[in-house]
Design a protein around this motif. Structure first.
Motif, PDB file in Angstrom:
ATOM      1  N   LEU A   1       0.832  -1.206   0.000  1.00  0.00           N
ATOM      2  CA  LEU A   1       0.000   0.000   0.000  1.00  0.00           C
ATOM      3  C   LEU A   1       0.867   1.256   0.000  1.00  0.00           C
ATOM      4  O   LEU A   1       0.607   2.213  -0.747  1.00  0.00           O
ATOM      5  N   ASN A   2       1.899   1.257   0.807  1.00  0.00           N
ATOM      6  CA  ASN A   2       2.784   2.427   0.869  1.00  0.00           C
ATOM      7  C   ASN A   2       3.545   2.636  -0.438  1.00  0.00           C
ATOM      8  O   ASN A   2       3.769   3.771  -0.861  1.00  0.00           O
ATOM      9  N   GLU A   3       3.918   1.534  -1.066  1.00  0.00           N
ATOM     10  CA  GLU A   3       4.639   1.650  -2.337  1.00  0.00           C
ATOM     11  C   GLU A   3       3.729   2.123  -3.469  1.00  0.00           C
ATOM     12  O   GLU A   3       4.203   2.665  -4.469  1.00  0.00           O
ATOM     13  N   ALA A   4       2.421   1.930  -3.290  1.00  0.00           N
ATOM     14  CA  ALA A   4       1.474   2.312  -4.342  1.00  0.00           C
ATOM     15  C   ALA A   4       1.241   3.814  -4.405  1.00  0.00           C
ATOM     16  O   ALA A   4       0.740   4.324  -5.407  1.00  0.00           O
ATOM     17  N   GLY A   5       1.585   4.545  -3.345  1.00  0.00           N
ATOM     18  CA  GLY A   5       1.392   5.994  -3.364  1.00  0.00           C
ATOM     19  C   GLY A   5       1.384   6.581  -1.975  1.00  0.00           C
ATOM     20  O   GLY A   5       1.282   5.868  -0.972  1.00  0.00           O
ATOM     21  N   LYS A   6       1.461   7.895  -1.923  1.00  0.00           N
ATOM     22  CA  LYS A   6       1.657   8.597  -0.663  1.00  0.00           C
ATOM     23  C   LYS A   6       0.531   8.348   0.343  1.00  0.00           C
ATOM     24  O   LYS A   6       0.784   8.037   1.506  1.00  0.00           O
ATOM     25  N   GLU A   7      -0.714   8.505  -0.066  1.00  0.00           N
ATOM     26  CA  GLU A   7      -1.849   8.391   0.856  1.00  0.00           C
ATOM     27  C   GLU A   7      -2.648   7.103   0.645  1.00  0.00           C
ATOM     28  O   GLU A   7      -3.777   6.991   1.136  1.00  0.00           O
TER      29      GLU A   7
END
Length: 369
Positions: free
Chosen positions: A10-16
């Motif tokens: 989830l974190n690698e997919a984008g900032k928020e």
């Protein structure tokens, strides 16, 4: 290990993406109330999940069913695993075309972040992959139709405007099986009073230029793909070199149209109507935008199929397009000149095209397939 791995994804997919995933998941499955639309109303489940989902979950643990260690295990191993995986799929589909989930991208390009809780709402962890995909297609297409109807009628699709109504839809479709979900969404669209037929004067202005660009991209792409050509939708909405822009068929010269318009404001109102618009490369507008229609027409014949349809040569030796015309019943025709009546006629053609692209009956066809 499951938790750590998924949080990393989830974190690698984008900032928020990580907090947004929790908000969408928890709202979609558990929010039963929303703040009343009056002064000093208290925050309810929906609102608290949006601002403090950690505290909300602690307070709501009993109603969520978290009492024994087995419940907590199931909550992570089954529920979190399932909904976070689907959310990641939707995040990917919102950034690039994914087969079967194209409408997620279309909705995302309108900046409609409320779609994720709606998409997750009917899903259940024991749904098969095929059922999950069908449900996502149904809800994404429902949202696409609803948003386009609103935009066509100059209605806002902003978060604050849509939040309450979308909460009601989310709550009503939560956990529904495929058939009742289909009919619920179809019935919701049937109750809408503003559709394509309720506004025959859609025009471009400063506030809707971005949204209308997307609508024109869909119209153009539909004509081409239905005529057997490859999709170029991503080119039409892309940035950078070769960027496409909304092109006015009439140059901004009211003095050329004084025989039909006694006042420049009347000319401008007609010039901005959707029937007088095309989607063309920025370089085209820079080179030819100021010319008369008759001077532009040969150049339109070198562009996309919707633009080419203004030129008589588009109707010669073009079997894919001619077949599409015949099968759709759409009244395409060349325009040797482009007067007030031509803009109105072309506007009706665009509306008929839109009714094919954004058709509620398609929801019923998804159920059949």
């Amino acid at each position: 290990n499951l938790w750590r791995e998924r949080i990393r994804e989830l974190n690698e997919a984008g900032k928020e993406v990580e907090p947004d995933c929790f908000k969408a998941w928890l709202r979609s499955q558990y929010a039963s109330k929303i703040r009343e639309r009056k002064k000093n109303a208290k925050a309810e489940d929906f609102d608290r999940i949006g601002t403090e989902f950690h505290r909300w979950l602690r307070d709501a643990s009993e109603s969520v069913g978290l009492e024994h260690s087995a419940d907590f295990y199931r909550f992570i191993e089954r529920d979190f695993n399932f909904y976070s995986r689907q959310y990641l799929r939707l995040t990917q589909a919102s950034q690039a075309k994914v087969d079967g989930l194209e409408h997620v991208l279309y909705n995302a390009q309108h900046g409609f972040t409320l779609q994720y809780m709606l998409l997750l709402a009917p899903l259940k962890p024991d749904d098969s992959e095929a059922i999950v995909n069908h449900k996502l297609q149904l809800v994404a297409r429902f949202i696409d139709i609803l948003l386009t109807w609103r935009l066509w009628n100059f209605r806002s699709i902003a978060y604050s405007t849509m939040q309450y109504a979308m909460f009601i839809v989310m709550r009503d479709i939560r956990g529904l099986a495929l058939e009742p979900l289909t009919h619920k969404l179809y019935d919701l669209l049937a109750k809408e009073t503003e559709t394509f037929t309720s506004n025959d004067r859609l025009r471009v202005h400063q506030q809707n230029r971005y949204a209308l660009h997307r609508i024109l991209a869909r119209l153009t792409d539909y004509v081409e793909t239905q005529s057997g050509l490859p999709s170029r939708y991503l080119d039409y909405v892309g940035e950078g070199r070769g960027r496409y822009e909304v092109e006015h068929i009439w140059a901004d010269h009211p003095e050329r149209h004084t025989e039909e318009f006694g006042h420049p404001a009347d000319f401008a109102e007609h010039r901005n109507r959707i029937g007088g618009l095309l989607l063309l490369p920025k370089s085209f507008n820079a080179s030819y935008g100021d010319l008369t229609y008759e001077e532009k027409l040969p150049h339109y014949n070198t562009q996309n199929l919707l633009s080419r349809s203004l030129h008589p040569q588009c109707y010669e030796y073009n079997p894919g397009f001619l077949r599409f015309m015949q099968e759709s019943g759409l009244l395409f025709k060349p325009h040797a000149q482009f007067k007030k009546a031509d803009i109105e006629e072309r506007g009706l053609l665009y509306r008929k095209l839109a009714e094919l692209i954004w058709c509620p009956d398609d929801l019923l066809e998804i159920l059949v397939t």
